[in-house]
Write a protein that holds these residues in place. Sequence first.
Motif, PDB file in Angstrom:
ATOM      1  N   ASN A  31      72.179  13.049   9.276  1.00 38.94           N
ATOM      2  CA  ASN A  31      71.896  13.744  10.535  1.00 38.94           C
ATOM      3  C   ASN A  31      70.402  13.853  10.790  1.00 38.94           C
ATOM      4  OD1 ASN A  31      74.662  14.232  11.088  1.00 38.94           O
ATOM      5  ND2 ASN A  31      74.641  15.988   9.702  1.00 38.94           N
ATOM      6  N   TYR A  32      69.642  14.184   9.752  1.00 39.06           N
ATOM      7  CA  TYR A  32      68.189  14.297   9.907  1.00 39.06           C
ATOM      8  C   TYR A  32      67.562  12.933  10.172  1.00 39.06           C
ATOM      9  CZ  TYR A  32      68.721  19.040   8.126  1.00 39.06           C
ATOM     10  OH  TYR A  32      69.086  20.351   7.967  1.00 39.06           O
ATOM     11  N   ALA A  33      68.093  11.894   9.509  1.00 39.20           N
ATOM     12  CA  ALA A  33      67.582  10.545   9.759  1.00 39.20           C
ATOM     13  C   ALA A  33      67.821  10.120  11.198  1.00 39.20           C
ATOM     14  CB  ALA A  33      68.248   9.555   8.790  1.00 39.20           C
ATOM     15  N   LYS A  34      68.983  10.487  11.741  1.00 45.65           N
ATOM     16  CA  LYS A  34      69.284  10.139  13.127  1.00 45.65           C
ATOM     17  C   LYS A  34      68.381  10.895  14.090  1.00 45.65           C
ATOM     18  CE  LYS A  34      73.152   9.600  16.341  1.00 45.65           C
ATOM     19  NZ  LYS A  34      74.612   9.779  16.534  1.00 45.65           N
ATOM     20  N   ILE A  35      68.121  12.160  13.801  1.00 45.97           N
ATOM     21  CA  ILE A  35      67.231  12.949  14.661  1.00 45.97           C
ATOM     22  C   ILE A  35      65.835  12.343  14.699  1.00 45.97           C
ATOM     23  CG2 ILE A  35      66.068  15.181  14.880  1.00 45.97           C
ATOM     24  CD1 ILE A  35      68.617  16.477  13.835  1.00 45.97           C
ATOM     25  N   LEU A  36      65.359  11.860  13.567  1.00 49.58           N
ATOM     26  CA  LEU A  36      63.994  11.332  13.471  1.00 49.58           C
ATOM     27  C   LEU A  36      63.866   9.896  13.948  1.00 49.58           C
ATOM     28  CD1 LEU A  36      63.009  12.816   9.977  1.00 49.58           C
ATOM     29  CD2 LEU A  36      62.347  13.657  12.235  1.00 49.58           C
ATOM     30  N   THR A  37      64.972   9.204  14.170  1.00 40.31           N
ATOM     31  CA  THR A  37      64.917   7.796  14.562  1.00 40.31           C
ATOM     32  C   THR A  37      65.544   7.517  15.923  1.00 40.31           C
ATOM     33  OG1 THR A  37      66.969   7.364  13.320  1.00 40.31           O
ATOM     34  CG2 THR A  37      64.874   6.999  12.176  1.00 40.31           C
ATOM     35  N   ASP A  38      66.486   8.332  16.358  1.00 41.04           N
ATOM     36  CA  ASP A  38      67.162   8.094  17.632  1.00 41.04           C
ATOM     37  C   ASP A  38      66.236   8.487  18.789  1.00 41.04           C
ATOM     38  OD1 ASP A  38      68.878   8.552  20.011  1.00 41.04           O
ATOM     39  OD2 ASP A  38      70.496   8.090  18.600  1.00 41.04           O
ATOM     40  N   PRO A  39      66.002   7.598  19.752  1.00 39.14           N
ATOM     41  CA  PRO A  39      65.095   7.920  20.870  1.00 39.14           C
ATOM     42  C   PRO A  39      65.534   9.146  21.681  1.00 39.14           C
ATOM     43  CG  PRO A  39      65.550   5.569  20.793  1.00 39.14           C
ATOM     44  CD  PRO A  39      66.478   6.210  19.808  1.00 39.14           C
ATOM     45  N   PHE A  45      63.081  16.631  21.537  1.00 35.67           N
ATOM     46  CA  PHE A  45      62.132  17.471  20.806  1.00 35.67           C
ATOM     47  C   PHE A  45      60.740  17.383  21.418  1.00 35.67           C
ATOM     48  CE2 PHE A  45      65.439  17.594  17.619  1.00 35.67           C
ATOM     49  CZ  PHE A  45      65.257  18.820  17.006  1.00 35.67           C
ATOM     50  N   LEU A  46      60.323  16.186  21.830  1.00 33.19           N
ATOM     51  CA  LEU A  46      59.009  16.061  22.458  1.00 33.19           C
ATOM     52  C   LEU A  46      58.956  16.797  23.786  1.00 33.19           C
ATOM     53  CD1 LEU A  46      58.097  12.320  21.719  1.00 33.19           C
ATOM     54  CD2 LEU A  46      57.235  14.373  20.584  1.00 33.19           C
ATOM     55  N   ASN A  47      60.024  16.711  24.574  1.00 35.16           N
ATOM     56  CA  ASN A  47      60.077  17.477  25.826  1.00 35.16           C
ATOM     57  C   ASN A  47      59.918  18.965  25.577  1.00 35.16           C
ATOM     58  OD1 ASN A  47      60.521  15.113  27.237  1.00 35.16           O
ATOM     59  ND2 ASN A  47      62.724  15.420  27.467  1.00 35.16           N
ATOM     60  N   SER A  48      60.642  19.461  24.585  1.00 33.54           N
ATOM     61  CA  SER A  48      60.618  20.894  24.293  1.00 33.54           C
ATOM     62  C   SER A  48      59.244  21.330  23.806  1.00 33.54           C
ATOM     63  CB  SER A  48      61.686  21.224  23.246  1.00 33.54           C
ATOM     64  OG  SER A  48      62.974  20.846  23.696  1.00 33.54           O
ATOM     65  N   LEU A  49      58.627  20.530  22.937  1.00 34.17           N
ATOM     66  CA  LEU A  49      57.302  20.883  22.426  1.00 34.17           C
ATOM     67  C   LEU A  49      56.259  20.862  23.532  1.00 34.17           C
ATOM     68  CD1 LEU A  49      57.309  18.960  19.023  1.00 34.17           C
ATOM     69  CD2 LEU A  49      57.359  21.434  19.342  1.00 34.17           C
ATOM     70  N   TRP A 230      79.347  19.447  15.051  1.00 35.34           N
ATOM     71  CA  TRP A 230      78.826  20.682  14.478  1.00 35.34           C
ATOM     72  C   TRP A 230      77.724  20.401  13.456  1.00 35.34           C
ATOM     73  CZ3 TRP A 230      80.132  25.140  16.705  1.00 35.34           C
ATOM     74  CH2 TRP A 230      81.287  25.166  17.478  1.00 35.34           C
ATOM     75  N   ALA A 231      77.891  19.383  12.665  1.00 37.32           N
ATOM     76  CA  ALA A 231      76.885  19.085  11.648  1.00 37.32           C
ATOM     77  C   ALA A 231      75.569  18.644  12.282  1.00 37.32           C
ATOM     78  CB  ALA A 231      77.406  18.001  10.699  1.00 37.32           C
ATOM     79  N   MET A 232      75.660  17.800  13.318  1.00 36.33           N
ATOM     80  CA  MET A 232      74.443  17.357  13.999  1.00 36.33           C
ATOM     81  C   MET A 232      73.752  18.516  14.702  1.00 36.33           C
ATOM     82  SD  MET A 232      72.231  15.154  14.839  1.00 36.33           S
ATOM     83  CE  MET A 232      72.944  13.593  14.293  1.00 36.33           C
ATOM     84  N   SER A 233      74.523  19.387  15.360  1.00 38.66           N
ATOM     85  CA  SER A 233      73.922  20.537  16.027  1.00 38.66           C
ATOM     86  C   SER A 233      73.263  21.470  15.016  1.00 38.66           C
ATOM     87  CB  SER A 233      74.974  21.295  16.831  1.00 38.66           C
ATOM     88  OG  SER A 233      76.003  21.793  16.001  1.00 38.66           O
ATOM     89  N   ALA A 234      73.867  21.617  13.840  1.00 38.53           N
ATOM     90  CA  ALA A 234      73.253  22.433  12.795  1.00 38.53           C
ATOM     91  C   ALA A 234      71.948  21.811  12.321  1.00 38.53           C
ATOM     92  CB  ALA A 234      74.222  22.596  11.621  1.00 38.53           C
ATOM     93  N   ALA A 235      71.938  20.492  12.168  1.00 38.36           N
ATOM     94  CA  ALA A 235      70.708  19.815  11.754  1.00 38.36           C
ATOM     95  C   ALA A 235      69.617  19.976  12.801  1.00 38.36           C
ATOM     96  CB  ALA A 235      70.996  18.340  11.497  1.00 38.36           C
ATOM     97  N   MET A 236      69.985  19.906  14.081  1.00 36.61           N
ATOM     98  CA  MET A 236      68.997  20.109  15.142  1.00 36.61           C
ATOM     99  C   MET A 236      68.446  21.529  15.109  1.00 36.61           C
ATOM    100  SD  MET A 236      70.995  18.086  18.200  1.00 36.61           S
ATOM    101  CE  MET A 236      69.742  18.427  19.448  1.00 36.61           C
TER     102      MET A 236
END
Length: 265
Positions: A31-39, A45-49, A230-236
């Motif tokens: 899940n973390y790998a997907k968050i860091l690699t998926d556009p 995350f960039l929008n939010s920051l 649920w797992a992906m949302s938890a990772a986010m």
Amino acid sequence: LFLFPLLLILRYSFNLDTDAGLFIPAFSFANYAKILTDPFYIRVFLNSLWVAAGVSVTCLVLGFPFAWFVVRWSRRSRIILLWAVYTPLIVSVIVRVYGWMVVTSDSGLINSIAMSLGLTDTPWKILYETEGMWIGLVHRYLPLAVLPLVNALAKIDLTLTQAARNLGATPRRAFWTLVVPLMLPGFVAGFQLVLANVLSDFVIPTLMGTTRFQMIAPAIYNEAMGRVNWAMSAAMAVMVLLIMGVLLASTNVVLRRLAPWARSV
């Protein structure tokens, strides 16, 4: 009571989601790998920051003149002005958002005034755009920037600026070399408070924003309730907490390096 839900979310973030809407107990960093690699997730995350940092700076820029007036010029009206800052915090955010929706709509107050003055022939697109969301976020979190600025400015001794003037400093130089450095703790505290709250805001991006510009809190909700991941949302959610922790810690380190006197202010 505070740590257990966070630890539970952390544990869920290592599970794996299935197409059936369930997750498989595991210990995977997928899940973390997907968050860091998926556009898509990177863009969210960039929008939010970007919005969080921009709203924080906007609140500080708008809040500083008000804080300066409250501390330096208002005496009898200081309590009234501070109550004017506190009062919006009492009103429900839903009520305030619907108020801004009326004001920023195509037929709302802003467009009515602009069209009557001949500034535009067609209504400005504010509501359900990034601009409308920005206005709502600034209005909601401006008090969180004003109060630390008022507190920091109230601690500055006026005799310091008077001494600088007596030694030949211009008012502008006295302001930038004395007042601004001594107010750095207030700027940092206000920036941190607004930044953390904007990053986690769900109501305003959902009601006033647009799906074309995804923010992190609505994205987590859609991931959990819409896609049932649920797992992906938890990772986010864990990533948001990590980003907040890194930003808060880094700003504190920078403050201590650039302004070591801030510890005693």
